[in-house]
Design a protein around this motif. Sequence first.
Motif, PDB file in Angstrom:
ATOM      1  N   PRO A 181       9.055   1.491  49.181  1.00  0.00           N
ATOM      2  CA  PRO A 181       9.592   2.868  48.013  1.00  0.00           C
ATOM      3  C   PRO A 181       8.428   3.738  48.139  1.00  0.00           C
ATOM      4  O   PRO A 181       6.893   2.918  48.130  1.00  0.00           O
ATOM      5  N   PRO A 182       8.371   4.809  47.654  1.00  0.00           N
ATOM      6  CA  PRO A 182       7.538   5.835  47.501  1.00  0.00           C
ATOM      7  C   PRO A 182       6.375   5.507  46.230  1.00  0.00           C
ATOM      8  O   PRO A 182       7.466   5.320  45.187  1.00  0.00           O
ATOM      9  N   PRO A 183       5.161   5.784  46.549  1.00  0.00           N
ATOM     10  CA  PRO A 183       4.598   5.150  45.369  1.00  0.00           C
ATOM     11  C   PRO A 183       4.529   6.339  44.173  1.00  0.00           C
ATOM     12  O   PRO A 183       4.955   8.088  43.992  1.00  0.00           O
ATOM     13  N   SER A 184       4.692   6.012  43.353  1.00  0.00           N
ATOM     14  CA  SER A 184       5.113   7.310  41.303  1.00  0.00           C
ATOM     15  C   SER A 184       3.758   6.906  40.554  1.00  0.00           C
ATOM     16  O   SER A 184       3.058   5.327  40.097  1.00  0.00           O
ATOM     17  N   ASP A 185       2.914   8.205  40.591  1.00  0.00           N
ATOM     18  CA  ASP A 185       2.017   8.086  39.249  1.00  0.00           C
ATOM     19  C   ASP A 185       2.300   8.662  38.019  1.00  0.00           C
ATOM     20  O   ASP A 185       1.502   8.742  37.165  1.00  0.00           O
ATOM     21  N   GLU A 186       3.238   8.612  37.887  1.00  0.00           N
ATOM     22  CA  GLU A 186       4.059   9.452  36.535  1.00  0.00           C
ATOM     23  C   GLU A 186       4.322   8.344  35.442  1.00  0.00           C
ATOM     24  O   GLU A 186       5.375   7.205  35.282  1.00  0.00           O
ATOM     25  N   PRO A 187       3.668   8.553  34.314  1.00  0.00           N
ATOM     26  CA  PRO A 187       3.923   7.530  33.236  1.00  0.00           C
ATOM     27  C   PRO A 187       5.792   7.388  32.547  1.00  0.00           C
ATOM     28  O   PRO A 187       5.784   8.646  32.889  1.00  0.00           O
ATOM     29  N   GLY A 188       6.068   6.539  32.420  1.00  0.00           N
ATOM     30  CA  GLY A 188       7.212   6.101  31.936  1.00  0.00           C
ATOM     31  C   GLY A 188       8.029   6.460  33.477  1.00  0.00           C
ATOM     32  O   GLY A 188       9.433   6.084  32.322  1.00  0.00           O
ATOM     33  N   GLU A 189       8.687   6.543  34.443  1.00  0.00           N
ATOM     34  CA  GLU A 189       9.249   6.211  35.447  1.00  0.00           C
ATOM     35  C   GLU A 189       9.156   5.163  35.906  1.00  0.00           C
ATOM     36  O   GLU A 189       9.230   4.409  35.313  1.00  0.00           O
ATOM     37  N   GLU A 190      10.596   5.018  35.974  1.00  0.00           N
ATOM     38  CA  GLU A 190      11.295   4.136  36.125  1.00  0.00           C
ATOM     39  C   GLU A 190      11.242   4.222  37.838  1.00  0.00           C
ATOM     40  O   GLU A 190      10.576   4.699  38.729  1.00  0.00           O
ATOM     41  N   LEU A 191      10.413   2.829  37.835  1.00  0.00           N
ATOM     42  CA  LEU A 191      10.202   2.091  39.707  1.00  0.00           C
ATOM     43  C   LEU A 191      11.269   1.695  40.714  1.00  0.00           C
ATOM     44  O   LEU A 191      11.655   1.597  40.273  1.00  0.00           O
ATOM     45  N   ALA A 192      10.307   2.184  41.309  1.00  0.00           N
ATOM     46  CA  ALA A 192      11.031   2.996  42.845  1.00  0.00           C
ATOM     47  C   ALA A 192      11.790   1.109  43.014  1.00  0.00           C
ATOM     48  O   ALA A 192      10.722   0.546  42.935  1.00  0.00           O
ATOM     49  N   LYS A 193      12.862   1.343  43.925  1.00  0.00           N
ATOM     50  CA  LYS A 193      12.674  -0.255  45.037  1.00  0.00           C
ATOM     51  C   LYS A 193      12.956  -0.247  46.223  1.00  0.00           C
ATOM     52  O   LYS A 193      13.037   0.921  46.566  1.00  0.00           O
ATOM     53  N   ALA A 194      12.901  -1.090  46.438  1.00  0.00           N
ATOM     54  CA  ALA A 194      12.083  -1.436  47.782  1.00  0.00           C
ATOM     55  C   ALA A 194      13.676  -1.705  48.691  1.00  0.00           C
ATOM     56  O   ALA A 194      14.588  -2.993  47.986  1.00  0.00           O
ATOM     57  N   THR A 195      13.390  -1.300  50.422  1.00  0.00           N
ATOM     58  CA  THR A 195      14.762  -2.031  50.672  1.00  0.00           C
ATOM     59  C   THR A 195      14.570  -3.447  51.456  1.00  0.00           C
ATOM     60  O   THR A 195      13.685  -3.584  52.190  1.00  0.00           O
ATOM     61  N   PHE A 196      15.578  -4.513  51.370  1.00  0.00           N
ATOM     62  CA  PHE A 196      15.237  -5.507  52.268  1.00  0.00           C
ATOM     63  C   PHE A 196      16.214  -6.146  53.212  1.00  0.00           C
ATOM     64  O   PHE A 196      17.579  -5.907  52.538  1.00  0.00           O
ATOM     65  N   GLU A 197      16.435  -6.750  54.294  1.00  0.00           N
ATOM     66  CA  GLU A 197      17.531  -6.643  54.851  1.00  0.00           C
ATOM     67  C   GLU A 197      17.508  -8.710  55.190  1.00  0.00           C
ATOM     68  O   GLU A 197      16.131  -9.065  55.603  1.00  0.00           O
ATOM     69  N   VAL A 198      18.378  -8.963  54.411  1.00  0.00           N
ATOM     70  CA  VAL A 198      18.610 -10.577  54.653  1.00  0.00           C
ATOM     71  C   VAL A 198      19.111 -11.431  55.562  1.00  0.00           C
ATOM     72  O   VAL A 198      19.714 -11.323  56.641  1.00  0.00           O
TER      73      VAL A 198
END
Length: 102
Positions: free
Chosen positions: A62-79
């Motif tokens: 996920p892209p990095p984010s420094d914004e307080p209160g912003e929802e955490l971005a999710k990473a993508t995984f392949e099973v």
Amino acid sequence: MTRSNRRAGLWGAIAGLAAAAMVVGPVLPAAACPFCSAVAQTFTEEINSMDVAVIAKLVKIPPPSDEPGEELAKATFEVSQVIKGEGLVKKGEKIETLYFGD
């Protein structure tokens, strides 16, 4: 009985008690606090408590984010492999979830 004989007998009795304690001591069960429990679940206990368990490969960070209160971005995984929950997820399927690694 002379004084030296009594002293020898006393030390003999003490030595005998010490030897008996060393033999009997390890046989007794260890006492533990009945209120104490494991600090965390074992890996097996965690897997057993889940509906799905997989081995997956990280395919998109996920892209990095420094914004307080912003929802955490999710990473993508392949099973790569399904350990538990074959009816819920398939090998090769992509899933998104939180990732806190580098």
